[in-house]
Motif scaffolding. Structure first.
Motif, mmCIF file in Angstrom:
data_model
loop_
_atom_site.group_PDB
_atom_site.id
_atom_site.type_symbol
_atom_site.label_atom_id
_atom_site.label_comp_id
_atom_site.label_asym_id
_atom_site.label_seq_id
_atom_site.Cartn_x
_atom_site.Cartn_y
_atom_site.Cartn_z
ATOM 1 N N CYS B 56 3.919 -31.831 -33.503
ATOM 2 C CA CYS B 56 5.133 -31.845 -34.366
ATOM 3 C C CYS B 56 6.565 -31.130 -33.578
ATOM 4 O O CYS B 56 7.433 -31.667 -33.583
ATOM 5 N N GLY B 58 6.367 -30.602 -31.102
ATOM 6 C CA GLY B 58 7.204 -31.654 -29.260
ATOM 7 C C GLY B 58 8.498 -32.575 -30.502
ATOM 8 O O GLY B 58 9.278 -32.699 -29.380
ATOM 9 N N ALA B 59 8.597 -33.006 -31.723
ATOM 10 C CA ALA B 59 9.551 -33.956 -31.614
ATOM 11 C C ALA B 59 11.101 -33.219 -31.979
ATOM 12 O O ALA B 59 11.763 -34.886 -31.790
ATOM 13 N N VAL B 61 11.886 -33.125 -28.796
ATOM 14 C CA VAL B 61 12.235 -33.498 -27.787
ATOM 15 C C VAL B 61 12.694 -34.544 -28.428
ATOM 16 O O VAL B 61 13.829 -35.416 -28.179
ATOM 17 N N ASP B 62 11.853 -35.687 -28.672
ATOM 18 C CA ASP B 62 12.307 -36.629 -29.298
ATOM 19 C C ASP B 62 13.129 -36.763 -29.836
ATOM 20 O O ASP B 62 14.526 -37.857 -29.937
ATOM 21 N N TRP B 65 16.474 -36.990 -28.010
ATOM 22 C CA TRP B 65 16.573 -37.649 -26.707
ATOM 23 C C TRP B 65 17.567 -38.698 -27.739
ATOM 24 O O TRP B 65 18.118 -39.300 -27.453
ATOM 25 N N ILE B 66 17.319 -39.146 -28.776
ATOM 26 C CA ILE B 66 17.528 -40.391 -29.510
ATOM 27 C C ILE B 66 18.549 -39.585 -30.167
ATOM 28 O O ILE B 66 20.021 -40.809 -29.960
#
Lengths: 100, 881
Positions: B56, B58-59, B61-62, B65-66
């Motif tokens: 989680c 790592g979320a 980075v996601d 990005w969004i």
């Protein structure tokens, strides 16, 4: 969009039926911070599309619905180029029984 | 029942990064994966939980990005452009408000930029010498007269150069030379810096054109060479590069111009026109009792200034033993060159910069208060925007953009103010600052303006922006929340006003101390009559005046001629005019007293002519003045006059008249014929030093300052004096013509500069603080109109309402006082080095400053208090203002 090796791995995994995010991580060995941005970029580039699984599936298992990904035609063409570009790529993913 | 999947709370926290329209789907996707993993885990234990949580993380980075993808640069730019246009329209709708805030900030930013131009020019870039941190200044330390910075004799310079190991090179320079430059139709007296050949290599500076002195250029008999400063080259030779290699005539001798210095080269401690090598002072080379040059050393590898201080002190002690008559009581002082040259100017510049930063803070607090009031009046609008979907950060962005626009406009106007103020300051700065660098607005200064404008925009806009964002909630539409909001805003505004009052009191006390100090300094008796005096210098150089007798002949002819000029009351002459010229000292010892029982003392050495003492108004305390019959031949007994400090030092309670002294340790015996009053010579702050005067008949100096006491206007006196000199020698010009008013004003110019500027900043700060207080009290009254109306309706009298409002304002001042006292304690210690005759803790000054602040606060509160007292209760209760 430039298809790097990790991007190619993710595309290959999705094409071989590994369609959910966490399953792609397990199949490829890549981290969540790598897989999800790749999925987002592939979707923006039109190489994959995402859908929510059927609600009934999730309800039966008493869990929230999951989002799954599918390779588009453009993605398939890019994948063929990537397989030529990265000869050892094909052996990296075994496929997954998980289906949307 | 299975617990909530681990990592859900992490996803919930990270979700705030995702733009709102994508957030729900994003959370659902991640929660779906987490829940599936957790529900399918064969053994959902702590290890699995930890793995899930790590995934989680790592979320982030996601999510980023969004966010980046869906808030592109162009979209961010378009939001900023929209906010900027909105801010501009908003300010244009309220021209009075906009003018007040922009004007306040512009004044503060302009003042800051102007003072920073001084900081930048003088402190940050003032000394463009290479490896400045490896350069040290060396003086001889006159321990008998407690004078740390004294010149060094040539003999000592040569010995120190040979013996010192902590410096790899030692250069000498003299700052007070002058010579007559003659050309066809021109005779001009110019300032000459005299240096050793290695001077420029020690400083690490190179010329703009030509070359500097080579190692053989400063030996006796070397061809006469000269270097021009950039400023003199432009003024006298119109920047003509062909002057290099050509001879120019100084004091009747040709000197070949070998180089031209760069425009930014500052000669240490002086403004000079040309620079000549040491042979120009060859008359003093063998006179160890004459202290005449300053030294600059380049530290050897690994040496420190402290080690150099110890070494030079030891060398000075050796020289004292080797030359007991000339060097008795002279030690050595070594300081880093930057400290030595900037020390006198650093403190006042730092004090002024701190003061102007305080003014900027007060200005920002005022503007913040105004913006707070404005944000408060717009809270319903923010709330409606929130209901329609605007996020708090969008409101913060809009309000910060508004304060950025205000600060940018203020910065642009502030730069214009700064350019005008800087050029005015450049004409008023003390000579000590002006010698170091020319003060101007440069690229660095403009960058500073940009930075403080940005800082001001954040300082002014942050509090109102955060409050505006808090208003952007559904609750803010409800009246029930209004009471809390108003209380919180008032507390913030009051806190800002308390801060303003504290800062302005600190500035007021500091300015009061400096004003007090300056008044004492200005009213101090210099030791002579400082009215209706004018001085002018002449220098007799060239082959015609090689002998003292030839020069004495001119003085004997000139002084009586000057006495005949209409308007002249009396005439005198002296080699070094008090508070103007630099010093020459010599050792004085008593004759006929066991040398082991007396200490040799350094005296200021002066040669006088005519009726110098009566012209200057220096009282003759005992004995007689010079008669004019003293002669320099060996048949006459030389005569000397000493001042009271000198007489006491040498003779104690004994009568000095008739006593014999020698100068320099090895001269003929000289009889003391008179004692005169003490004169402030170096500065008004320093106590008078011991002085010895000889007659011009005995010494025949090559240059002298004529002193004329006159009545009526000085113009005809100066014209008459020029004609008198021209009739004797038309090729010898007057120079350095000044009235005593100009000299006395210049003597306190540094103190005046600091005092005037600090007083201006203090007045500005007080004005801004009073305006801020008025604003807060007035707004409070307008918000409480209904309450005041009810009070009056229930029987409160107008005097009671008036005193209620005044009390609120004075309460702010009462809260500010203890805070200010702490600031006053620090500030007064910071400026203690600038004070004269005034303690940093001066009760009358403190009382006066507090009284001034009290009156200002009272006046600021009086208008809103009167408005409150004249509220019509019926109108107020109906809610109509």
């Amino acid at each position: 969009m430039r298809v790097t090796y990790p991007t190619a791995i993710v595309l290959l995994a999705v094409s071989r039926g590994v369609v959910y995010g966490f399953d792609i991580m397990d199949a490829t060995g890549l981290q969540s911070g790598t897989v999800y941005p790749i999925l987002r970029r592939l979707e923006v580039a039109g190489m994959v599309r995402s859908r929510w699984e059927a609600v009934t599936n999730a309800r039966d298992e008493q869990r929230p619905p999951r989002r799954y990904y599918q390779v588009t035609g453009a993605g398939s063409r890019e994948l063929r180029s990537a397989l030529d570009k990265f000869p050892g790529l094909s052996a990296t993913i075994a496929g997954s029984p998980a289906r949307a | 029942m299975r617990q909530r999947p681990p990592g859900s709370s992490i996803i919930a926290a990270i979700a705030h990064i995702v733009p709102g329209s994508y957030r729900d789907d994003w959370i659902a996707e991640w929660n779906g994966e987490i829940a599936n993993t957790w529900s399918h885990a064969p053994n959902p234990d702590a290890r699995v939980a930890t793995q899930l949580r790590l995934r989680c993380l790592g979320a982030v980075v996601d999510a980023l990005w969004i966010r980046r993808h869906h808030t592109t640069t162009s979209r961010r730019t378009s939001i900023f452009a929209h906010d900027l246009r909105y801010a501009a329209r908003s300010l244009a709708r309220k021209p009075g408000f906009s003018a007040a805030v922009i004007g306040t900030l512009a004044l503060c930013i302009g003042a800051n930029t102007a003072i920073f131009s001084v900081v930048n020019s003088v402190l940050l870039h003032g000394l463009p010498y290479r490896d400045l941190d490896r350069l040290v200044a060396i003086w001889s330390n006159d321990t008998h007269n407690k004078k740390e910075r004294n010149w060094v004799s040539f003999g000592d310079y040569r010995d120190m150069q040979a013996r010192a190991k902590t410096v790899s090179q030692l250069a000498a320079y003299f700052t007070n030379g002058n010579a007559t430059y003659t050309a066809p139709d021109l005779a001009e007296r110019i300032d000459v810096g005299v240096v050793s050949a290695n001077f420029f290599s020690v400083l690490g500076v190179s010329p703009a054109r030509g070359r500097t002195f080579a190692s053989g250029d400063d030996v006796l008999g070397a061809p006469r060479t000269l270097i021009l400063t950039h400023q003199y080259w432009m003024r006298r030779f119109n920047g003509d590069p062909s002057v290099i290699g050509k001879p120019i005539t100084l004091d009747g001798e040709p000197h070949t111009v070998i180089g031209i210095m760069r425009a930014d080269f500052p000669f240490p401690d002086a403004k000079v026109d040309v620079i000549a090598p040491l042979p120009m002072l060859s008359a003093y080379w063998t006179r160890r009792e004459v202290h005449i040059v300053f030294l600059i050393g380049k530290l050897s590898n690994g040496a420190t200034a402290d080690a150099s201080q110890r070494e030079f002190a030891a060398i000075a002690a050796q020289l004292e033993k080797e030359h007991p008559k000339e060097n008795a009581g002279f030690g050595a002082t070594v300081l880093p060159l930057g400290t030595a040259l900037l020390g006198d100017v650093r403190t006042p510049i730092v004090v002024l910069f701190a003061a102007v930063c305080a003014v900027l803070l007060i200005g920002c607090a005022n503007v913040a208060n105004l913006l707070l009031v404005r944000a408060s009046s717009r809270r319903q609008g923010f709330a409606v925007r929130a209901v329609l979907g605007a996020e708090p950060r969008a409101i913060i962005g809009q309000l910060l953009t508004e304060s950025l626009l205000i600060a940018t406009l203020a910065g642009v106007i502030g730069v214009s103010i700064a350019v005008v103020a800087t050029s005015a300051m450049a004409r008023l700065v003390p000579a000590a600052m002006a010698r170091i660098a020319s003060i101007h607005v440069s690229g660095t200064v403009l960058a500073f303006t940009l930075i403080i404008s940005a800082a001001a925009s954040i300082l002014c806009g942050l509090a109102p922006a955060l409050r505006g964002a808090r208003s952007a909630s559904h609750d803010s539409l409800k009246d029930s929340a209004r009471g809390n909001r108003t209380r919180n805003r008032r507390r913030l505004q009051s806190a800002l006003v308390v801060a303003e009052l504290s800062l302005s009191l600190v500035l007021a006390v500091s300015a009061g101390l400096l004003i007090n100090s300056f008044a004492r300094l200005s009213s101090k008796n210099p030791g002579f009559r400082a009215d209706h005096l004018v001085k002018m210098k002449i220098a007799l150089a060239g082959t015609r005046y090689r002998t003292p007798a030839a020069r004495v002949q001119v003085y004997n002819a000139l002084l009586p001629m000057l006495q005949q000029v209409p308007g002249v009351q009396s005439v005198g002459a002296v080699t070094r005019f008090p508070l103007f010229d630099s010093n020459i000292t010599t050792n004085v010892t008593r004759v006929g007293v066991d040398p082991t029982t007396q200490r040799t003392t350094g005296f200021d050495y002066r040669i006088t002519g005519g009726d110098y003492f009566s012209t200057m108004g220096i009282p003759l305390l005992s004995g007689r003045a010079f008669t004019g019959n003293e002669r320099s031949d060996s048949a006459a007994t030389p005569a000397a006059i000493v001042n009271k400090v000198g007489a006491t030092l040498l003779f104690g309670d004994e009568n000095p008249i008739g006593q014999k002294i020698t100068l320099g340790g090895n001269g003929p015996a000289i009889e003391v014929v008179g004692v005169v009053g003490d004169v402030h010579d170096a500065s008004m702050k320093e106590a008078p030093r011991p002085q010895v005067y000889l007659s011009v008949q005995q010494a025949g100096p090559s240059g002298i300052t004529l002193v004329v006491r006159y009545r009526g206007p000085e113009g005809p006196v100066l014209s008459g004096a020029r004609r008198a000199l021209a009739s004797i020698d038309p090729t010898t010009p007057y120079f350095a013509v000044q009235t005593i008013d100009e000299i006395m004003s210049a003597a306190t110019r540094g103190e005046r500069f600091t005092t005037v500027l600090l007083t201006c900043f203090s007045v500005l700060a007080l004005l801004l603080a009073a305006i801020g207080t008025y604003g807060v009290i007035a707004f409070g009254v307008s918000e409480r109109t209904r309450e005041i109306g009810i009070r009056i309706a229930l029987g409160a009298d107008k005097a009671g309402v008036l005193s209620m409002v005044l009390r609120e304002g004075l309460l702010l001042m009462a809260v500010a006082l203890p805070v200010a006292m702490l600031g006053v304690w620090f500030a007064s210690r910071g400026i203690s080095g600038l004070l004269y005759g005034v303690s940093p803790v001066d009760p009358p000054t403190l009382v006066a400053a507090v009284g001034t602040l009290f009156v200002a606060t009272l006046l600021a509160c009086y208008i809103p208090a009167r408005r409150a007292a004249s509220v019509d209760p019926l109108t107020a209760i109906r809610g109509v203002e």
